[in-house]
Design a protein around this motif. Structure first.
Motif, PDB file in Angstrom:
ATOM      1  N   THR A  10       0.844  -1.192   0.000  1.00 15.15           N
ATOM      2  CA  THR A  10       0.000   0.000   0.000  1.00 15.15           C
ATOM      3  C   THR A  10       0.881   1.244   0.000  1.00 15.15           C
ATOM      4  OG1 THR A  10      -0.046   0.037   2.402  1.00 15.15           O
ATOM      5  CG2 THR A  10      -1.831  -1.175   1.291  1.00 15.15           C
ATOM      6  N   THR A  11       0.252   2.396  -0.209  1.00 17.07           N
ATOM      7  CA  THR A  11       0.977   3.669  -0.198  1.00 17.07           C
ATOM      8  C   THR A  11       1.754   3.848   1.098  1.00 17.07           C
ATOM      9  OG1 THR A  11      -0.668   4.645  -1.658  1.00 17.07           O
ATOM     10  CG2 THR A  11       0.696   6.171  -0.397  1.00 17.07           C
ATOM     11  N   TRP A  14       5.253   2.272   1.054  1.00 15.79           N
ATOM     12  CA  TRP A  14       6.108   2.600  -0.086  1.00 15.79           C
ATOM     13  C   TRP A  14       7.593   2.418   0.222  1.00 15.79           C
ATOM     14  CZ3 TRP A  14       6.476   2.706  -5.006  1.00 15.79           C
ATOM     15  CH2 TRP A  14       7.522   3.387  -5.635  1.00 15.79           C
ATOM     16  N   ILE A  58       0.548   1.801  -7.111  1.00 19.60           N
ATOM     17  CA  ILE A  58       0.236   1.467  -5.714  1.00 19.60           C
ATOM     18  C   ILE A  58      -0.747   2.484  -5.135  1.00 19.60           C
ATOM     19  CG2 ILE A  58       1.214   1.361  -3.376  1.00 19.60           C
ATOM     20  CD1 ILE A  58       3.711   0.026  -4.683  1.00 19.60           C
ATOM     21  N   ASP A  59      -0.526   3.772  -5.409  1.00 20.66           N
ATOM     22  CA  ASP A  59      -1.424   4.820  -4.903  1.00 20.66           C
ATOM     23  C   ASP A  59      -2.849   4.623  -5.416  1.00 20.66           C
ATOM     24  OD1 ASP A  59       0.694   5.997  -3.552  1.00 20.66           O
ATOM     25  OD2 ASP A  59       0.926   7.657  -4.971  1.00 20.66           O
ATOM     26  N   GLY A  61      -4.239   1.789  -6.429  1.00 26.70           N
ATOM     27  CA  GLY A  61      -4.799   0.535  -5.961  1.00 26.70           C
ATOM     28  C   GLY A  61      -5.542  -0.185  -7.079  1.00 26.70           C
ATOM     29  N   PRO A  62      -5.930  -1.404  -6.883  1.00 24.72           N
ATOM     30  CA  PRO A  62      -5.597  -2.220  -5.722  1.00 24.72           C
ATOM     31  C   PRO A  62      -4.111  -2.549  -5.699  1.00 24.72           C
ATOM     32  CG  PRO A  62      -6.633  -3.575  -7.400  1.00 24.72           C
ATOM     33  CD  PRO A  62      -6.691  -2.151  -7.900  1.00 24.72           C
ATOM     34  N   PRO A  63      -3.596  -2.947  -4.545  1.00 23.99           N
ATOM     35  CA  PRO A  63      -2.163  -3.237  -4.448  1.00 23.99           C
ATOM     36  C   PRO A  63      -1.717  -4.262  -5.491  1.00 23.99           C
ATOM     37  CG  PRO A  63      -3.134  -3.154  -2.269  1.00 23.99           C
ATOM     38  CD  PRO A  63      -4.273  -3.108  -3.253  1.00 23.99           C
TER      39      PRO A  63
END
Length: 194
Positions: A10-11, A14, A58-59, A61-63
Motif C-alpha cells: 500500500t501507499t 512505499w 500502488i497509490d 490501488g488495488p495493491p
C-alpha cells in the motif's frame, strides 16, 4: 529462527516496497514495471519514470504486490494481480500460445515477479510470498492464478534470471504444470474455484 510475515503493498508501505526491491539484482532498476509495459514502452522509460509508475500504481490501488518481512524488516516482493493489468503477459507469444484462458478475463491473475534481498535469499521467502499472493488473489475474487516459472532442474541459475520464480516454489504452493513454454520455462496454474 527468523519470523517471516507478509503485507500487501500500500501507499503507507512505499518505503518498504523500495527496500524490498533494492537489495541486489534488477529490482532497483526495473521497479517491477517490466510486466505492465510492452518492450517499446519499457525501452522508452528511465528508472525514475518506472519508480513513479510503480508509486502511481500502488497509490491508485488495488495493491499490485505483496511485501515479505523478516523480523519486521522488508526483505522481498512479489507482483500478483489480474493478467489484464499486466500487458506483457498477453504480448509474450509463448504464454499466449500456451494459456487456455482468455486474456480479457479479469478473474485470471498472474504472478510475474519475485525479488528477495540478497541477505535473505535461500530462506523460504519466495514460498511465503507466493502463499500470501494466493490468499490475496482468492480474497480479491480471482478464479485462477497463472505463473511462468523457471525449472532450475536442481541447477544454479543466475539470480536475475529467477525473477519469474522457481518451478519448485510454485509446485510447493499447490500449482500444477499445464504447459512447457520453452525448455526450462513452464506455465503453471492454480484453480481457486475448486
Amino acid at each position: 529462527m527468523a519470523t517471516i510475515t507478509t503485507e500487501v503493498a500500500t501507499t503507507a508501505r512505499w518505503d518498504d516496497v523500495q527496500r524490498a526491491l533494492t537489495g541486489g539484482g534488477d529490482g532497483a532498476s526495473c521497479q517491477c514495471i517490466w510486466p505492465v509495459l510492452s518492450n517499446k514502452d519499457w525501452n522508452a522509460t528511465t528508472k525514475e519514470q518506472r519508480t513513479e509508475m510503480l508509486r502511481s500504481e500502488i497509490d491508485a490501488g488495488p495493491p499490485p504486490g505483496i511485501i515479505a518481512y523478516v523480523d519486521g524488516e522488508a526483505a522481498g516482493w512479489i507482483r500478483i494481480g489480474p493478467r489484464t493489468a499486466q500487458a506483457r503477459v498477453a504480448r509474450t507469444r509463448i504464454i499466449a500460445a500456451a494459456s487456455a484462458e482468455p486474456f480479457d478475463d479479469d478473474s485470471v491473475w498472474a504472478v510475474t515477479c519475485f525479488v528477495v534481498r540478497r541477505e535473505h535469499r535461500g530462506t523460504g521467502i519466495n514460498l511465503e510470498l507466493l502463499r500470501a499472493a494466493v490468499d490475496y488473489a482468492r480474497d480479491s475474487g480471482a478464479r485462477l492464478i497463472e505463473g511462468y516459472p523457471v525449472d532450475t532442474g536442481g541447477s544454479t541459475i543466475r539470480t536475475n534470471d529467477l525473477f519469474h520464480g522457481a518451478l519448485s516454489t510454485f509446485l510447493a504452493a499447490g500449482f500444477t504444470e499445464t504447459a512447457e513454454l520453452k525448455p526450462g520455462r513452464t506455465l503453471v496454474a492454480l484453480d481457486l474455484a475448486s
